[in-house]
Structures are given as C-alpha cells and as structure tokens.
Design an enzyme around this catalytic site. Structure first.
Site, PDB file in Angstrom:
ATOM      1  N   ASP A   1      34.845  42.372  30.264  1.00 41.77           N
ATOM      2  CA  ASP A   1      35.013  40.906  30.939  1.00 41.77           C
ATOM      3  C   ASP A   1      34.132  40.020  30.334  1.00 41.77           C
ATOM      4  O   ASP A   1      32.678  40.291  30.254  1.00 41.77           O
ATOM      5  CB  ASP A   1      34.998  41.029  32.279  1.00 41.77           C
ATOM      6  CG  ASP A   1      35.873  40.223  33.217  1.00 41.77           C
ATOM      7  OD1 ASP A   1      36.212  39.110  32.639  1.00 41.77           O
ATOM      8  OD2 ASP A   1      36.321  40.325  34.145  1.00 41.77           O
TER       9      ASP A   1
ATOM     10  N   HIS B   1      35.363  32.158  26.373  1.00 47.31           N
ATOM     11  CA  HIS B   1      35.086  32.776  27.629  1.00 47.31           C
ATOM     12  C   HIS B   1      35.169  34.108  27.700  1.00 47.31           C
ATOM     13  O   HIS B   1      34.766  34.838  28.590  1.00 47.31           O
ATOM     14  CB  HIS B   1      36.332  32.080  28.490  1.00 47.31           C
ATOM     15  CG  HIS B   1      35.947  30.607  28.653  1.00 47.31           C
ATOM     16  ND1 HIS B   1      35.481  30.118  29.889  1.00 47.31           N
ATOM     17  CD2 HIS B   1      35.946  29.609  27.909  1.00 47.31           C
ATOM     18  CE1 HIS B   1      35.355  28.764  30.090  1.00 47.31           C
ATOM     19  NE2 HIS B   1      35.723  28.307  28.630  1.00 47.31           N
TER      20      HIS B   1
HETATM   21  C1  GDG Z   1      38.112  34.063  31.985  1.00 44.24           C
HETATM   22  C2  GDG Z   1      37.264  35.603  31.701  1.00 44.24           C
HETATM   23  C3  GDG Z   1      35.407  34.506  32.540  1.00 44.24           C
HETATM   24  C4  GDG Z   1      41.941  34.910  40.933  1.00 44.24           C
HETATM   25  N1  GDG Z   1      43.036  35.553  42.109  1.00 44.24           N
HETATM   26  C5  GDG Z   1      43.308  34.255  42.854  1.00 44.24           C
HETATM   27  C6  GDG Z   1      42.054  33.440  42.569  1.00 44.24           C
HETATM   28  N2  GDG Z   1      41.732  33.779  41.591  1.00 44.24           N
HETATM   29  C7  GDG Z   1      40.416  33.279  40.736  1.00 44.24           C
HETATM   30  C8  GDG Z   1      38.981  33.833  40.931  1.00 44.24           C
HETATM   31  C9  GDG Z   1      38.200  33.570  40.026  1.00 44.24           C
HETATM   32  C10 GDG Z   1      39.200  33.034  38.997  1.00 44.24           C
HETATM   33  O1  GDG Z   1      40.440  33.297  39.299  1.00 44.24           O
HETATM   34  C11 GDG Z   1      38.977  34.714  37.719  1.00 44.24           C
HETATM   35  O2  GDG Z   1      38.072  34.372  37.045  1.00 44.24           O
HETATM   36  P1  GDG Z   1      37.490  35.260  36.263  1.00 44.24           P
HETATM   37  O3  GDG Z   1      36.204  35.106  35.660  1.00 44.24           O
HETATM   38  O4  GDG Z   1      37.158  36.510  37.206  1.00 44.24           O
HETATM   39  O5  GDG Z   1      38.455  36.134  35.378  1.00 44.24           O
HETATM   40  P2  GDG Z   1      39.471  35.327  34.260  1.00 44.24           P
HETATM   41  O6  GDG Z   1      40.571  34.498  34.737  1.00 44.24           O
HETATM   42  O7  GDG Z   1      39.899  36.581  33.351  1.00 44.24           O
HETATM   43  O8  GDG Z   1      38.650  34.224  33.295  1.00 44.24           O
HETATM   44  C12 GDG Z   1      36.148  35.682  32.522  1.00 44.24           C
HETATM   45  C13 GDG Z   1      36.023  33.191  32.892  1.00 44.24           C
HETATM   46  O9  GDG Z   1      37.335  32.969  32.062  1.00 44.24           O
HETATM   47  C14 GDG Z   1      35.361  31.966  32.881  1.00 44.24           C
HETATM   48  O10 GDG Z   1      34.586  31.701  31.823  1.00 44.24           O
HETATM   49  O11 GDG Z   1      34.355  34.701  33.674  1.00 44.24           O
HETATM   50  O12 GDG Z   1      35.545  36.798  32.060  1.00 44.24           O
HETATM   51  O13 GDG Z   1      38.371  36.637  31.478  1.00 44.24           O
HETATM   52  O14 GDG Z   1      37.853  31.853  40.023  1.00 44.24           O
HETATM   53  O15 GDG Z   1      38.434  33.438  42.572  1.00 44.24           O
HETATM   54  N3  GDG Z   1      42.021  32.254  42.967  1.00 44.24           N
HETATM   55  C15 GDG Z   1      42.995  31.952  44.012  1.00 44.24           C
HETATM   56  N4  GDG Z   1      43.859  33.065  44.599  1.00 44.24           N
HETATM   57  C16 GDG Z   1      44.018  34.166  44.055  1.00 44.24           C
HETATM   58  O16 GDG Z   1      44.807  34.890  44.373  1.00 44.24           O
HETATM   59  N5  GDG Z   1      42.845  30.766  44.685  1.00 44.24           N
END
Ligand code: GDG
Length: 452
Positions: free
Chosen positions: A357, A153
């Site tokens: 990322d 990921h």
């Molecule tokens: C890894 C990889 C890749 C965040 N704050 C809150 C909240 N979130 C949710 C967001 C989003 C998720 O968390 C974060 O996803 P990301 O993709 O932006 O980042 P990582 O957690 O680092 O994920 C990344 C991913 O895996 C999938 O393959 O895209 O590059 O690093 O869904 O909305 N959700 C809630 N409250 C929050 O305060 N409910």
C-alpha cells in the site's frame, strides 16, 4: 501567488465513493482553490472532444470525457491491469496487451492537447498518480515550460518487477520529465533511485536528484495524510440514536478497504479466524466489521477476490457464530463518511493489513477518530506506507501470516488503558505535525525550490 492546477484521473464530481487520492486532494483544493482537471469516470456518458466544466465547488473543475473503449483500455486496461499490479508487486496478475498501452498514450496525449489552452504561464502544475505518468512529457511537447510536479500515490515498483514491462525504459523516462517526483515513503525513494541507477544507468546527483538525458528531476518522499483535526471532530459528533446501538458487551474490530487484492483481505479473515480459534470458549464477544466497497469489479482479479472473501466470511461465521453473535459483518457497499468516522471511534481495534500500500489513509483516519481518553489500538501491516511513520505507536503485523495477525489482535484488544493512551497521544503528535496541509505545503514548497 501562482494558481495551482491539479491533474488526476478522477475528479470529485457526482456521488461516487471517493478513493484515497480524491479524499486527500479535495481537502487541499477546498483550501487553496485553483483548477482541477481530470477525466469523467462514467463509461456511459457521451464522448465529447472538449473539456467539460463542472461548476459548484470552491475550485474550477474540467473533465475530459472518455469513450467506452478508452475506459476499457486506458483505465481498466493499462492503468489497472498493468501499472497497478506491477506497482503492488503482483507481476503474476499482469494483463499485457498492445491496445492498452496505445490507449494509455492516446488518452494522456489528448488530455495534454485539450488542457494547454486552459494553462497560464505562471501556473504551478501538479499531476497525480499512475494514470497520468506521461502527461508532463506530453505537455512539454506542446511548449509548456511551467514547473511540473508529480505525486505517485502507490508504491514505486522494484527494479526486478518493472522489467516485466517490455517498454519499461519509456515508462521510467517519463518520470524524469518532471521537476519533482513525490513518493509516499523513503522505501519508495530507494526503489525509484535503484530503478534509475541500475537499469537506466542514470547519474544520481546529490539530494535525490537524477540526471537522465537533459532532464534533472528531484525524487523525494512526502507521506500523504488527512485533515486530522476535522476528521477527529466529525468522529466525535458522528454516531447518535440507533447507530450507537451494538450488541451488549460486544468489542468491535474494524477494517475499511476498497475491495482490492492489494489490501490483504482474505489473509485478514484467516488471521481473525485464527484469533477466534486461539481464544478460550465463552470469550468470543469480539466481532469484525469489514467494510469493503466494490471497485474495478469488471476485472477478473477483483471478482475473484470478492468471491474468496464472501466464501471466507461464510466459513468463519459458520464456524463461530452463535445466536445473537455474528463474528464477521461484511459490507460490500460504501458507507457514508460521517458514519464511517463514528464506527472507527466505536471500534477497539483498527485492522489495517495490506500486502502492499502506498500509504493507507484508513490507518490515519482510524487514529484521528479515537476518543483520546479511551482510544482503540491500530494494528498495522509493515507493508503499508504508513508504517514508516506509525511503527512505534501501532501494533505491527506481518499480513501474510495468520498467526501474526491473530497475536496482534489479541495484543491490541487486551491492551491496558495507560498504554493505549500513550500510544495514541504519541501517534497524534506525529499526525498533527504532518497532516494533509503539511503535505501540500511541503510538496509545493519543494517544487517551487526546484530550478526550471
Ligand atoms: C490510494 C493508495 C494512498 C473506503 N471505503 C469507504 C470509504 N473509503 C475511503 C477511506 C479512505 C479511502 O477511501 C481509502 O484510502 P486508502 O489510502 O486507504 O486507499 P486507496 O483508495 O487505495 O488510495 C493509498 C492513497 O491513494 C492516498 O495517496 O494512501 O496507498 O492506494 O479515505 O475512508 N469512504 C466512505 N465509505 C466507504 O465505504 N465514505
């Protein structure tokens, strides 16, 4: 149809705020059913040598409990103080200790040992992320002959950085034990093939296949996404009553990130500060809502970034706040997902500026949440995996450069309706075509087509 068996470090149990991986896979498992095996994330739970069943979902869930020492050495240690920084281009943050590597191997080996009795001959096995890279090798040692796919990921490390790990050959060799290695972007595929070619002297076959020893693995990109239609509906029905009320004439920029040094948060605040400086006085009606829930807070690199961010928000607010106007609202706790969707929709700009990322699901959530008749604009770092798909429709930015961020915000916030609609509808066509269901299907179809 064969049963799908997914492995990941974390399982969707309890009400811990989910990271991107769990959000994405939960949608998949809700639709497809099957078995999901992971570890129990709470370091305070009692150690148990069996897998523990967690009923109550559309799919079966089995968790392996970790001891406090394992949580420290395998999870916080090897996974998040060695693999996470190396994959995000930060070898300067490496904390290499022999006990971390030993624990990483031991946890993967025990997970394989406890799981084999739950596996059936025609199961399709899909292992997720950097916590579990050696798991295929451990399952193979125990006679598992099923197709095994892996999805990484986060970014694939560069050939230069990976050499900072003394045992890099062992690490890279584990990838070759999979039938299919899925990566987020073409850039990651290029890095992976380069690592195999240049430092492992591996034969690269046609179509991204590598031959390492007796193993042939296919390496391919599958950009992950979200359930676009469902998220759009949630956003459209989200805010009502008092949550809708924001100060009059206020324009909102939103940032949502786990508080992680890879997300470029201090640089983002410097960029916003520059934007406020560049605006003429009297026009400062734009505020930044930065939601940054805590993650891995016991590691120094994470508490440092928190301190830096808090100091910076104070600095920007001290410089630009007036009575009734707070430039930066910084929230260091998780927000409920439905509300989050509504805030995305209310915001004129989605500010997504990671330094590195894998994909970044927030960028896709922000776009899906917009009102198509009056959409906001995504400002997107060229270092987010999502940039490969969205570079034409987002306003691109160099996240290291405050002036680049300031200019991108200005461009986004002053963009006319017709251009915003065009960009948004084009992005949505792309996103609808390659949503989370497409992602799952294309990975599993590719895995099915690999020869065992
Ligand atoms: C890894 C990889 C890749 C965040 N704050 C809150 C909240 N979130 C949710 C967001 C989003 C998720 O968390 C974060 O996803 P990301 O993709 O932006 O980042 P990582 O957690 O680092 O994920 C990344 C991913 O895996 C999938 O393959 O895209 O590059 O690093 O869904 O909305 N959700 C809630 N409250 C929050 O305060 N409910």
């Amino acid at each position: 149809m064969s049963r799908l068996v997914v492995f990941s470090n974390r399982l969707p149990v309890g009400d811990n705020p989910a990271g991107g991986l769990v959000i994405a896979l939960r949608d998949t498992m809700d639709t497809m059913g099957g078995l999901w095996i992971g570890t129990a994330g709470d370091p305070n739970t009692a150690f148990d040598s069996r897998l523990v069943n967690h009923p109550g979902a559309n799919f079966e869930r089995l968790a392996m409990r970790l001891s406090g020492t394992e949580h420290q050495n395998y999870y916080l240690g090897y996974a998040n103080s060695v693999l996470w920084p190396i994959c995000h281009g930060r070898p300067d943050l490496l904390d290499i200790r022999p006990e971390y590597f030993e624990s990483y191997l031991a946890v993967n080996s025990r997970l394989a040992e406890l799981s084999v009795e739950h596996l059936e001959d025609d199961d399709v096995i899909w292992i997720h992320d950097y916590h579990l890279i050696p798991l295929a090798s451990e399952l193979r040692k125990r006679g598992i002959k099923n197709k095994i796919g892996y999805f990484h990921h986060i970014p694939f490390p560069s050939a230069q950085n990976i050499r900072a790990l003394s045992h890099y050959k062992e690490l890279v060799g584990w990838f070759a034990e999979y039938d299919l290695v899925g990566l987020q972007t073409q850039r990651d595929v290029a890095s992976c093939l380069e690592v195999f070619r240049s430092i492992m002297s591996t034969e690269i076959l046609l179509n991204g296949k590598i031959k390492y020893g007796d193993n042939i693995a296919q390496v391919k990109s599958f950009p992950i996404s979200i359930d676009v239609s469902t998220f759009a509906k949630i956003a459209a029905n989200s805010l009502s009553g008092k949550e809708r009320i924001l100060p009059k004439n206020q324009r909102l920029i939103i940032g949502v990130d786990r508080l992680d040094y890879s997300k470029g948060l201090p640089q983002r605040l410097r960029g916003f500060q520059q934007f406020l400086k560049d605006r003429k006085s009297g026009e400062q009606n734009v505020s930044l809502l930065q939601i940054a829930p805590p993650t891995r807070g016991s590691l120094a690199a994470y508490s440092n970034i928190r301190n830096e961010l808090e100091a910076l928000s104070g600095e920007v607010n001290g410089e630009f706040a007036t009575i009734g106007y707070t430039p930066v609202q910084y929230i260091h706790k998780p927000i409920e997902r439905n509300l989050l969707a509504g805030y995305y929709r209310r915001a004129s700009v989605g500010l997504v500026t990671p330094l590195a990322d894998g994909m970044n699901l927030v960028a896709k959530e922000y776009l899906a949440a917009q009102d198509p008749t009056n959409p906001g604009v995504l400002v997107l770092s060229q270092f987010a995996g999502a940039y490969e798909q969205l570079q034409k429709t987002a306003v691109g930015v160099n996240p290291y450069d405050a002036t680049s961020i300031a200019k991108a915000i200005e461009k986004a916030i002053s963009m006319g309706l017709a251009e915003r609609q065009d960009r948004h509808s084009e992005a949505m066509v792309q996103m609808q075509a390659q949503d989370i269901h497409w992602w799952t299907k294309s990975f599993l179809n590719s895995l099915a087509r690999t020869s065992v």
